[in-house]
Design a protein around this motif. Structure first.
Motif, mmCIF file in Angstrom:
data_model
loop_
_atom_site.group_PDB
_atom_site.id
_atom_site.type_symbol
_atom_site.label_atom_id
_atom_site.label_comp_id
_atom_site.label_asym_id
_atom_site.label_seq_id
_atom_site.Cartn_x
_atom_site.Cartn_y
_atom_site.Cartn_z
ATOM 1 N N MET A 1 0.837 -1.190 0.000
ATOM 2 C CA MET A 1 0.000 0.000 0.000
ATOM 3 C C MET A 1 0.876 1.245 0.000
ATOM 4 S SD MET A 1 -3.010 1.075 2.689
ATOM 5 C CE MET A 1 -3.969 -0.351 2.252
ATOM 6 N N LYS A 2 0.441 2.265 -0.720
ATOM 7 C CA LYS A 2 1.223 3.481 -0.829
ATOM 8 C C LYS A 2 1.134 4.291 0.458
ATOM 9 C CE LYS A 2 1.213 5.568 -4.845
ATOM 10 N NZ LYS A 2 0.721 6.295 -6.006
ATOM 11 N N ARG A 3 1.951 5.367 0.522
ATOM 12 C CA ARG A 3 1.972 6.195 1.726
ATOM 13 C C ARG A 3 0.657 6.941 1.924
ATOM 14 N NH1 ARG A 3 6.768 10.168 1.133
ATOM 15 N NH2 ARG A 3 5.942 10.195 -0.969
ATOM 16 N N SER A 4 0.470 7.423 3.146
ATOM 17 C CA SER A 4 -0.732 8.186 3.477
ATOM 18 C C SER A 4 -0.754 9.481 2.674
ATOM 19 C CB SER A 4 -0.744 8.491 4.972
ATOM 20 O OG SER A 4 -1.689 9.480 5.267
ATOM 21 N N ILE A 5 -1.968 9.899 2.272
ATOM 22 C CA ILE A 5 -2.104 11.156 1.538
ATOM 23 C C ILE A 5 -1.713 12.330 2.414
ATOM 24 C CG2 ILE A 5 -4.528 11.467 2.161
ATOM 25 C CD1 ILE A 5 -2.872 12.386 -1.190
ATOM 26 N N PHE A 6 -1.910 12.198 3.747
ATOM 27 C CA PHE A 6 -1.513 13.256 4.678
ATOM 28 C C PHE A 6 -0.004 13.450 4.622
ATOM 29 C CE2 PHE A 6 0.010 14.434 8.928
ATOM 30 C CZ PHE A 6 -0.620 15.672 9.070
ATOM 31 N N LEU A 9 0.906 15.182 1.418
ATOM 32 C CA LEU A 9 0.593 16.616 1.434
ATOM 33 C C LEU A 9 1.643 17.383 2.222
ATOM 34 C CD1 LEU A 9 -3.290 16.595 1.942
ATOM 35 C CD2 LEU A 9 -2.052 17.357 -0.073
ATOM 36 N N ILE A 10 1.999 16.850 3.398
ATOM 37 C CA ILE A 10 3.029 17.508 4.208
ATOM 38 C C ILE A 10 4.341 17.568 3.435
ATOM 39 C CG2 ILE A 10 4.423 17.324 6.299
ATOM 40 C CD1 ILE A 10 1.586 18.277 6.796
ATOM 41 N N THR A 11 4.690 16.460 2.791
ATOM 42 C CA THR A 11 5.936 16.413 2.013
ATOM 43 C C THR A 11 5.906 17.427 0.871
ATOM 44 O OG1 THR A 11 6.154 14.052 2.498
ATOM 45 C CG2 THR A 11 7.452 14.916 0.662
ATOM 46 N N SER A 12 4.758 17.534 0.192
ATOM 47 C CA SER A 12 4.662 18.470 -0.928
ATOM 48 C C SER A 12 4.795 19.912 -0.451
ATOM 49 C CB SER A 12 3.333 18.274 -1.667
ATOM 50 O OG SER A 12 2.239 18.595 -0.836
ATOM 51 N N PHE A 13 4.198 20.237 0.711
ATOM 52 C CA PHE A 13 4.312 21.603 1.230
ATOM 53 C C PHE A 13 5.741 21.921 1.663
ATOM 54 C CE2 PHE A 13 -0.389 21.344 2.020
ATOM 55 C CZ PHE A 13 -0.716 22.372 1.146
ATOM 56 N N VAL A 14 6.418 20.925 2.277
ATOM 57 C CA VAL A 14 7.812 21.133 2.672
ATOM 58 C C VAL A 14 8.680 21.348 1.434
ATOM 59 C CG1 VAL A 14 9.826 20.006 3.692
ATOM 60 C CG2 VAL A 14 7.618 19.860 4.838
ATOM 61 N N LEU A 15 8.477 20.525 0.411
ATOM 62 C CA LEU A 15 9.240 20.689 -0.831
ATOM 63 C C LEU A 15 8.964 22.037 -1.480
ATOM 64 C CD1 LEU A 15 8.906 17.121 -2.408
ATOM 65 C CD2 LEU A 15 10.946 18.149 -1.398
ATOM 66 N N TYR A 16 7.677 22.451 -1.422
ATOM 67 C CA TYR A 16 7.338 23.752 -1.995
ATOM 68 C C TYR A 16 8.051 24.873 -1.246
ATOM 69 C CZ TYR A 16 4.676 27.850 -3.389
ATOM 70 O OH TYR A 16 4.323 29.094 -3.842
ATOM 71 N N ALA A 17 8.082 24.774 0.104
ATOM 72 C CA ALA A 17 8.743 25.820 0.897
ATOM 73 C C ALA A 17 10.235 25.878 0.588
ATOM 74 C CB ALA A 17 8.516 25.554 2.390
ATOM 75 N N ILE A 18 10.865 24.691 0.482
ATOM 76 C CA ILE A 18 12.304 24.648 0.166
ATOM 77 C C ILE A 18 12.561 25.206 -1.226
ATOM 78 C CG2 ILE A 18 14.242 23.095 -0.260
ATOM 79 C CD1 ILE A 18 13.082 21.250 1.913
ATOM 80 N N THR A 19 11.729 24.796 -2.182
ATOM 81 C CA THR A 19 11.874 25.290 -3.552
ATOM 82 C C THR A 19 11.644 26.794 -3.610
ATOM 83 O OG1 THR A 19 11.024 23.175 -4.345
ATOM 84 C CG2 THR A 19 11.110 24.968 -5.936
ATOM 85 N N PHE A 20 10.635 27.262 -2.850
ATOM 86 C CA PHE A 20 10.338 28.698 -2.804
ATOM 87 C C PHE A 20 11.552 29.468 -2.296
ATOM 88 C CE2 PHE A 20 8.855 32.532 -0.734
ATOM 89 C CZ PHE A 20 7.919 33.045 -1.632
ATOM 90 N N PHE A 21 12.205 28.964 -1.234
ATOM 91 C CA PHE A 21 13.370 29.642 -0.653
ATOM 92 C C PHE A 21 14.519 29.720 -1.656
ATOM 93 C CE2 PHE A 21 17.469 29.136 1.530
ATOM 94 C CZ PHE A 21 17.508 30.324 2.246
ATOM 95 N N PHE A 22 14.814 28.575 -2.274
ATOM 96 C CA PHE A 22 15.930 28.569 -3.226
ATOM 97 C C PHE A 22 15.602 29.375 -4.488
ATOM 98 C CE2 PHE A 22 17.331 24.858 -0.735
ATOM 99 C CZ PHE A 22 18.657 25.210 -0.543
ATOM 100 N N TYR A 166 0.261 17.862 -9.387
ATOM 101 C CA TYR A 166 0.548 16.747 -8.491
ATOM 102 C C TYR A 166 -0.671 16.403 -7.638
ATOM 103 C CZ TYR A 166 2.503 14.282 -4.466
ATOM 104 O OH TYR A 166 2.726 13.381 -3.466
ATOM 105 N N LEU A 167 -1.304 17.433 -7.042
ATOM 106 C CA LEU A 167 -2.479 17.197 -6.205
ATOM 107 C C LEU A 167 -3.655 16.673 -7.021
ATOM 108 C CD1 LEU A 167 -2.318 20.295 -3.832
ATOM 109 C CD2 LEU A 167 -1.599 17.958 -3.356
ATOM 110 N N LYS A 168 -3.777 17.148 -8.264
ATOM 111 C CA LYS A 168 -4.849 16.651 -9.125
ATOM 112 C C LYS A 168 -4.664 15.164 -9.397
ATOM 113 C CE LYS A 168 -7.042 17.300 -13.635
ATOM 114 N NZ LYS A 168 -7.026 18.072 -14.892
ATOM 115 N N ARG A 169 -3.430 14.759 -9.659
ATOM 116 C CA ARG A 169 -3.161 13.352 -9.943
ATOM 117 C C ARG A 169 -3.333 12.478 -8.706
ATOM 118 N NH1 ARG A 169 2.873 11.737 -11.061
ATOM 119 N NH2 ARG A 169 2.801 11.752 -8.782
ATOM 120 N N GLU A 170 -2.901 12.978 -7.541
ATOM 121 C CA GLU A 170 -2.902 12.159 -6.332
ATOM 122 C C GLU A 170 -4.223 12.213 -5.564
ATOM 123 O OE1 GLU A 170 -0.506 10.135 -5.550
ATOM 124 O OE2 GLU A 170 0.755 10.763 -7.217
ATOM 125 N N ILE A 171 -5.044 13.266 -5.759
ATOM 126 C CA ILE A 171 -6.285 13.409 -4.979
ATOM 127 C C ILE A 171 -7.516 13.451 -5.874
ATOM 128 C CG2 ILE A 171 -7.544 14.896 -3.381
ATOM 129 C CD1 ILE A 171 -4.913 15.757 -2.198
#
Length: 451
Positions: A1-6, A9-22, A166-171
Motif C-alpha cells: 500500500m502506498k503512503r498516506s495522503i496526509f 501533502l506535508i511532504t509536498s508543502f515542505v518541498l514547496y517551501a524549500i523550492t520557494f526559498f531557493f 501533483y495534487l490533481k493526480r494524487e487526490i
C-alpha cells in the motif's frame, strides 16, 4: 500500500517551501548579476570606488557615491553623483549617518583612507541598504519592471502549477474514480468495482466500497435464490398434495355414490384417513420451514445437559429400533455436557435422523448414536451400516422435497425432514453434514458450546 495522503501533502508543502526559498535566492543572485553588469561585489563598500571610476552611471543608477572627508569632517572630494546637501559632518552627524537605526535618508560606511590620509565614506540610500546590505533587490531602471520580480513571480507560478498537477493526480483523479464507481452502483450495476492503486486513505475507501458492492450483490443473489427456492417448494408442495387430495376426493365420491362394497367401506375410510394425515404432515412441515426461514424467528433455547437429554430420547426409541430388528448402539459420556438448545425443535432433528436410519437401512442391522465434545464443539452422530447413499442424492438430500434413491425409496415421506433438520441446526449456530466412513452412513451434527 502506498503512503498516506496526509504524509504526501506535508511532504509536498515542505518541498514547496524549500523550492520557494531557493527560487528566492536564485532570483536575487541573477538580478545582482544583471544590475551590476556581472559583478555584484562591485556595489560593496570596499569596491564601490573602483566601480564608479569604471562606470560613472552606476552612481546615479543605484543612488550611491563616495565622499572624501578630512580630519575635521569636511567633504573635500566626491566620487560619483552626490545626492545629499551636507558639505561637512559633525561627530553626531556621522554617528547618525553610519547607524543602521539612524534618521538620515542616507546611510554611510567608512571604507578606508586615501594617500592623503583622508577617510573615504561610501554613501547609499537607506532604503536600498535596508532591503539587502550587499545586493539591491528593490531597484530598477526607470520605466522597467524589476528583473527580480519578473523571475520570482514566473518561477513561483511554475511551482504552483506543478503542485496543482501533483495534487490533481494524487487526490482529484482517485476521487473521480471512486465517485464514478458509486454512480455505477447507484444506477443498479451489480458488477461495479473500483480498481485503483493509490494512497492509504483512498485505498481503504476503495477496499470498503468493493466489499460493500460484493455484499450487496451476494445479498441480491441470496434473495433471488430464496425466492426461487420458496417458489420451487410451493410447486413441489402442490405436486405432492395433488395425489393424496385426488385419492381422498375419488374415495369420497365412491362412498357417496354407494360404489364401495360393504366389506370395503372400513378399508376405504382407513385409506382416506391415511391420505388426510399425509396432507396434514406436508402442510405442517411446509409451515415449519417457512416459519423458520424467517430471519425474525427466535428459538426458545435453554442451557441444559445434552448427555441426559440425548439418553432420554434414545430410551424412548429403543424398543422401536429393537422391534424393527436393529441393534441400537448408544455411546453417550457419563459426564455433563452443557448445550444451549431448543429442546422441542432439537428433538425433532434427532427423531428424524433415527427414523430415516430405521426406514432406509435395508442391508444392515445396526443403528448407532454417539455424543462427544472436542475443541469447544459438541458432536452428535447418528449412523447406520446400510448401503452408501449415492453422491448425486447426498448432495441434494438437505434440500426441500429431496427423497430417497434406488436403494432407499420413499414410503410416503414429505421430503422435508432433512431440510428442516438443517435449518434447525443452523438456527442453533451449528450445522449438519453427511459422509460415508468405515462402511457406515454418518450424519454428524455440530453445535458450539454455550457462551
Amino acid at each position: 500500500m502506498k503512503r498516506s495522503i496526509f504524509v504526501k501533502l506535508i511532504t509536498s508543502f515542505v518541498l514547496y517551501a524549500i523550492t520557494f526559498f531557493f527560487t528566492f535566492i536564485f532570483c536575487i543572485v541573477i538580478e545582482s548579476f544583471v544590475i551590476s553588469g556581472g559583478d555584484p561585489d562591485g556595489l560593496l563598500p570596499g569596491k564601490l570606488y573602483d566601480s564608479i571610476n569604471k562606470n560613472p552611471d552606476i552612481s546615479a543608477k543605484y543612488g550611491c557615491w563616495i565622499e572624501e572627508l578630512d580630519e575635521d569632517g569636511n567633504v573635500v572630494a566626491v566620487y560619483g553623483e552626490k545626492m545629499s546637501q551636507h558639505k561637512s559632518y559633525t561627530f553626531s552627524d556621522i554617528a547618525d549617518l553610519t547607524s543602521p537605526y539612524g534618521n538620515n535618508k542616507y546611510i554611510g560606511y567608512f571604507c578606508g583612507t586615501n594617500d592623503s590620509g583622508n577617510k573615504l565614506m561610501c554613501m547609499y540610500k537607506r532604503d536600498f541598504m535596508a532591503s539587502n546590505p550587499t545586493i539591491p533587490i528593490n531597484v530598477s531602471e526607470k520605466g522597467k519592471f524589476p528583473v527580480f520580480w519578473v523571475m520570482f513571480i514566473s518561477f513561483s507560478l511554475i511551482e504552483v502549477f506543478l503542485i496543482c498537477r501533483y495534487l490533481k493526480r494524487e487526490i482529484k483523479y482517485p476521487l473521480d474514480r471512486i465517485i464514478e464507481g458509486m454512480e455505477r452502483l447507484k444506477s443498479g450495476n451489480d458488477d461495479a468495482r473500483i480498481s485503483l492503486y493509490t494512497e492509504a486513505e483512498f485505498q481503504k475507501i476503495v477496499s470498503t466500497f468493493n466489499l460493500m458492492a460484493d455484499k450487496l450483490k451476494n445479498e441480491k443473489n441470496e434473495k433471488k435464490y430464496l425466492e426461487n427456492k420458496k417458489n420451487q417448494m410451493l410447486l413441489e408442495l402442490s405436486h405432492d398434495l395433488k395425489t393424496p387430495v385426488a385419492t381422498i376426493k375419488s374415495y369420497a365420491n365412491a362412498l357417496e355414490e354407494g360404489l364401495v362394497p360393504e366389506e370395503k367401506i372400513k378399508e376405504t375410510y382407513r385409506i382416506i384417513d391415511t391420505k388426510a394425515e399425509r396432507v396434514k404432515k406436508l402442510t405442517d412441515d411446509m409451515f415449519m420451514m417457512l416459519k423458520m426461514d424467517n430471519p425474525d424467528y427466535k428459538l426458545n433455547t435453554e442451557i441444559m445437559d445434552i448427555s441426559e437429554y440425548l439418553r432420554r430420547i434414545c430410551a424412548e426409541h429403543y424398543s422401536e429400533m429393537t422391534d424393527a430388528g436393529f441393534k441400537f448402539e448408544i455411546d453417550i459420556p457419563e459426564n455433563k455436557i452443557n448445550a444451549d438448545i431448543d429442546t422441542e425443535l432439537f428433538s425433532r432433528v434427532i427423531e428424524n435422523l433415527l427414523s430415516n436410519a430405521k426406514k432406509y437401512n435395508r442391508t444392515g442391522d445396526t443403528i448407532s448414536v454417539k455424543l462427544f465434545a472436542a475443541e469447544n464443539i459438541i458432536y452428535l452422530t447418528v449412523s447406520d451400516d446400510g448401503e452408501k447413499i449415492e453422491q448425486e442424492v447426498s448432495e441434494q438430500m438437505f434440500n426441500a422435497f429431496s427423497r430417497g434413491d434406488k436403494a432407499r425409496k420413499t414410503d410416503g415421506g414429505t421430503g422435508l425432514g432433512l431440510a428442516i433438520s438443517k435449518i434447525i441446526t443452523e438456527k442453533h449456530n451449528g450445522g449438519i453434514k453427511y459422509f460415508y466412513e468405515n462402511g457406515k452412513n454418518i450424519f454428524r451434527i455440530e453445535l458450539p458450546f454455550p457462551k
